[in-house]
Design a protein around this motif. Structure first.
Motif, PDB file in Angstrom:
ATOM      1  N   LYS A  21       0.834  -1.206   0.000  1.00 60.15           N
ATOM      2  CA  LYS A  21       0.000   0.000   0.000  1.00 60.15           C
ATOM      3  C   LYS A  21       0.867   1.254   0.000  1.00 60.15           C
ATOM      4  CE  LYS A  21      -3.821  -2.015   2.609  1.00 60.15           C
ATOM      5  NZ  LYS A  21      -4.549  -1.960   3.884  1.00 60.15           N
ATOM      6  N   LEU A  22       1.924   1.270   0.803  1.00 63.16           N
ATOM      7  CA  LEU A  22       2.819   2.425   0.846  1.00 63.16           C
ATOM      8  C   LEU A  22       3.517   2.642  -0.493  1.00 63.16           C
ATOM      9  CD1 LEU A  22       4.396   1.976   4.390  1.00 63.16           C
ATOM     10  CD2 LEU A  22       2.782   3.753   3.670  1.00 63.16           C
ATOM     11  N   ILE A  23       3.957   1.566  -1.128  1.00 61.14           N
ATOM     12  CA  ILE A  23       4.596   1.674  -2.443  1.00 61.14           C
ATOM     13  C   ILE A  23       3.613   2.235  -3.464  1.00 61.14           C
ATOM     14  CG2 ILE A  23       5.512   0.312  -4.382  1.00 61.14           C
ATOM     15  CD1 ILE A  23       7.582   0.614  -2.267  1.00 61.14           C
ATOM     16  N   LEU A  24       2.382   1.743  -3.452  1.00 62.24           N
ATOM     17  CA  LEU A  24       1.375   2.239  -4.394  1.00 62.24           C
ATOM     18  C   LEU A  24       1.109   3.730  -4.188  1.00 62.24           C
ATOM     19  CD1 LEU A  24      -1.172  -0.727  -4.468  1.00 62.24           C
ATOM     20  CD2 LEU A  24       0.427  -0.054  -6.269  1.00 62.24           C
ATOM     21  N   HIS A  25       0.989   4.145  -2.936  1.00 59.92           N
ATOM     22  CA  HIS A  25       0.790   5.577  -2.644  1.00 59.92           C
ATOM     23  C   HIS A  25       1.996   6.385  -3.107  1.00 59.92           C
ATOM     24  CE1 HIS A  25      -3.020   5.834  -0.500  1.00 59.92           C
ATOM     25  NE2 HIS A  25      -2.729   4.661   0.037  1.00 59.92           N
ATOM     26  N   PHE A  26       3.189   5.863  -2.879  1.00 55.44           N
ATOM     27  CA  PHE A  26       4.412   6.547  -3.307  1.00 55.44           C
ATOM     28  C   PHE A  26       4.445   6.704  -4.827  1.00 55.44           C
ATOM     29  CE2 PHE A  26       8.765   6.196  -4.925  1.00 55.44           C
ATOM     30  CZ  PHE A  26       9.307   7.356  -4.398  1.00 55.44           C
ATOM     31  N   LEU A  27       4.173   5.615  -5.547  1.00 57.48           N
ATOM     32  CA  LEU A  27       4.193   5.675  -7.011  1.00 57.48           C
ATOM     33  C   LEU A  27       3.152   6.649  -7.550  1.00 57.48           C
ATOM     34  CD1 LEU A  27       4.711   1.903  -7.868  1.00 57.48           C
ATOM     35  CD2 LEU A  27       6.395   3.765  -8.061  1.00 57.48           C
ATOM     36  N   ALA A  28       1.991   6.670  -6.930  1.00 60.40           N
ATOM     37  CA  ALA A  28       0.961   7.621  -7.353  1.00 60.40           C
ATOM     38  C   ALA A  28       1.408   9.055  -7.090  1.00 60.40           C
ATOM     39  CB  ALA A  28      -0.354   7.334  -6.633  1.00 60.40           C
ATOM     40  N   ALA A  29       2.085   9.277  -5.965  1.00 60.18           N
ATOM     41  CA  ALA A  29       2.537  10.635  -5.617  1.00 60.18           C
ATOM     42  C   ALA A  29       3.661  11.113  -6.524  1.00 60.18           C
ATOM     43  CB  ALA A  29       2.990  10.674  -4.153  1.00 60.18           C
ATOM     44  N   VAL A  30       4.640  10.255  -6.834  1.00 63.90           N
ATOM     45  CA  VAL A  30       5.791  10.693  -7.633  1.00 63.90           C
ATOM     46  C   VAL A  30       5.482  10.769  -9.124  1.00 63.90           C
ATOM     47  CG1 VAL A  30       7.506   9.885  -5.977  1.00 63.90           C
ATOM     48  CG2 VAL A  30       6.825   8.389  -7.867  1.00 63.90           C
ATOM     49  N   SER A  31       4.349  10.219  -9.540  1.00 65.64           N
ATOM     50  CA  SER A  31       4.005  10.326 -10.956  1.00 65.64           C
ATOM     51  C   SER A  31       3.698  11.773 -11.327  1.00 65.64           C
ATOM     52  CB  SER A  31       2.834   9.414 -11.315  1.00 65.64           C
ATOM     53  OG  SER A  31       1.620   9.940 -10.836  1.00 65.64           O
ATOM     54  N   GLY A  32       3.487  12.620 -10.307  1.00 64.29           N
ATOM     55  CA  GLY A  32       3.328  14.045 -10.548  1.00 64.29           C
ATOM     56  C   GLY A  32       1.919  14.512 -10.810  1.00 64.29           C
ATOM     57  N   GLN A  33       1.046  13.617 -11.150  1.00 68.66           N
ATOM     58  CA  GLN A  33      -0.332  13.999 -11.421  1.00 68.66           C
ATOM     59  C   GLN A  33      -1.251  13.054 -10.672  1.00 68.66           C
ATOM     60  OE1 GLN A  33      -1.344  14.539 -15.479  1.00 68.66           O
ATOM     61  NE2 GLN A  33       0.600  15.483 -16.002  1.00 68.66           N
ATOM     62  N   HIS A  34      -2.387  13.539 -10.267  1.00 65.12           N
ATOM     63  CA  HIS A  34      -3.347  12.696  -9.564  1.00 65.12           C
ATOM     64  C   HIS A  34      -4.505  12.418 -10.517  1.00 65.12           C
ATOM     65  CE1 HIS A  34      -1.109  13.048  -5.900  1.00 65.12           C
ATOM     66  NE2 HIS A  34      -1.047  14.347  -6.099  1.00 65.12           N
ATOM     67  N   LEU A  35      -4.374  11.301 -11.196  1.00 64.68           N
ATOM     68  CA  LEU A  35      -5.338  10.929 -12.210  1.00 64.68           C
ATOM     69  C   LEU A  35      -6.321   9.896 -11.672  1.00 64.68           C
ATOM     70  CD1 LEU A  35      -2.811  10.555 -15.166  1.00 64.68           C
ATOM     71  CD2 LEU A  35      -4.259  12.519 -14.637  1.00 64.68           C
ATOM     72  N   TRP A  36      -7.393   9.727 -12.397  1.00 64.39           N
ATOM     73  CA  TRP A  36      -8.436   8.781 -12.044  1.00 64.39           C
ATOM     74  C   TRP A  36      -7.870   7.372 -11.906  1.00 64.39           C
ATOM     75  CZ3 TRP A  36     -10.137   4.665 -15.044  1.00 64.39           C
ATOM     76  CH2 TRP A  36     -11.279   4.036 -14.590  1.00 64.39           C
ATOM     77  N   ILE A  37      -6.982   6.961 -12.820  1.00 64.42           N
ATOM     78  CA  ILE A  37      -6.448   5.601 -12.802  1.00 64.42           C
ATOM     79  C   ILE A  37      -5.650   5.331 -11.532  1.00 64.42           C
ATOM     80  CG2 ILE A  37      -4.342   6.118 -14.124  1.00 64.42           C
ATOM     81  CD1 ILE A  37      -6.444   2.893 -14.355  1.00 64.42           C
ATOM     82  N   GLU A  38      -4.905   6.313 -11.061  1.00 60.98           N
ATOM     83  CA  GLU A  38      -4.146   6.148  -9.821  1.00 60.98           C
ATOM     84  C   GLU A  38      -5.083   5.891  -8.652  1.00 60.98           C
ATOM     85  OE1 GLU A  38      -1.949   9.763  -9.641  1.00 60.98           O
ATOM     86  OE2 GLU A  38      -0.492   9.106 -11.135  1.00 60.98           O
ATOM     87  N   GLN A  39      -6.162   6.641  -8.597  1.00 60.61           N
ATOM     88  CA  GLN A  39      -7.136   6.476  -7.519  1.00 60.61           C
ATOM     89  C   GLN A  39      -7.786   5.092  -7.597  1.00 60.61           C
ATOM     90  OE1 GLN A  39      -7.193   8.721  -5.147  1.00 60.61           O
ATOM     91  NE2 GLN A  39      -8.591   7.466  -3.962  1.00 60.61           N
TER      92      GLN A  39
END
Length: 149
Positions: A21-39
Motif C-alpha cells: 500500500k505504501l509503495i502504491l501511494h508513493f508511485l501515485a505521488a511521484v508520478s506528478g499527477q493525480h489521475l483517475w487511474i491512480e485512484q
C-alpha cells in the motif's frame, strides 16, 4: 521499456500488505499527477482484501492469497494503467476454519453492509444465522479495514 520488480515476502503479520500500500501511494505521488487511474488502483486494494483476507490466530486481517500487480507508466512517468492478479487463494478456508479464526471478510461485510430491507429482499439474515460463518465460537464483526480512505 524498463522493467522493475518488488517482491514482498515474510511471515504472517510482517507488514507485506501495508508495504505494498505504501509503495502504491508513493508511485501515485511521484508520478506528478493525480489521475483517475491512480485512484482506482489505490481503491482496489481494500476490495481485493475483503475477498482474500481473513482473521487468523496471528493476524486479524491476514492475506490468504498472493497478489501480482503490474503498473504501467507512460514515457513521462505517469501511471496509465495496471493489472492486478490474485493467486494461491487458500481454498481450505472456504470449507472450514481453525478455532478462533474467521472466514473471508467479504461474507461478513456483505451482511453488515445491508439494511434489513435489502436482506429481506435477498432472503438473507445476520452472520450469526449461518453455520458456514459461525464454525468458530464467537464472531466479532469489525469492518474498519474496508475503509477506502
Amino acid at each position: 521499456m524498463k522493467r522493475n520488480v518488488c517482491d514482498f515476502s515474510g511471515e504472517s503479520g510482517a507488514g507485506k500488505t501495508e508495504s505494498v500500500k505504501l509503495i502504491l501511494h508513493f508511485l501515485a505521488a511521484v508520478s506528478g499527477q493525480h489521475l483517475w487511474i491512480e485512484q482506482q488502483i489505490l481503491e482496489a486494494t481494500p476490495i481485493l482484501e475483503a475477498f482474500g483476507n481473513a482473521k487468523t490466530v496471528k493476524n486479524d486481517n491476514s492475506s490468504r492469497f498472493g497478489k501480482y500487480i503490474e503498473i504501467y507508466f507512460n514515457d513521462d512517468g505517469i501511471i496509465e494503467g495496471a493489472k492486478i492478479e490474485q493467486y494461491l487463494l487458500e481454498k481450505s478456508r472456504v470449507c472450514r476454519m481453525a478455532a478462533d479464526e474467521r472466514n473471508y471478510h467479504i461474507f461478513y461485510s456483505i451482511l453488515m453492509g445491508m439494511n434489513t430491507k435489502q436482506k429481506k429482499l435477498l432472503s438473507l439474515g445476520t452472520a450469526h444465522e449461518y453455520d458456514y460463518l459461525t464454525m468458530v465460537r464467537h464472531i466479532v464483526l469489525e469492518c474498519s479495514y474496508l475503509s477506502l480512505h
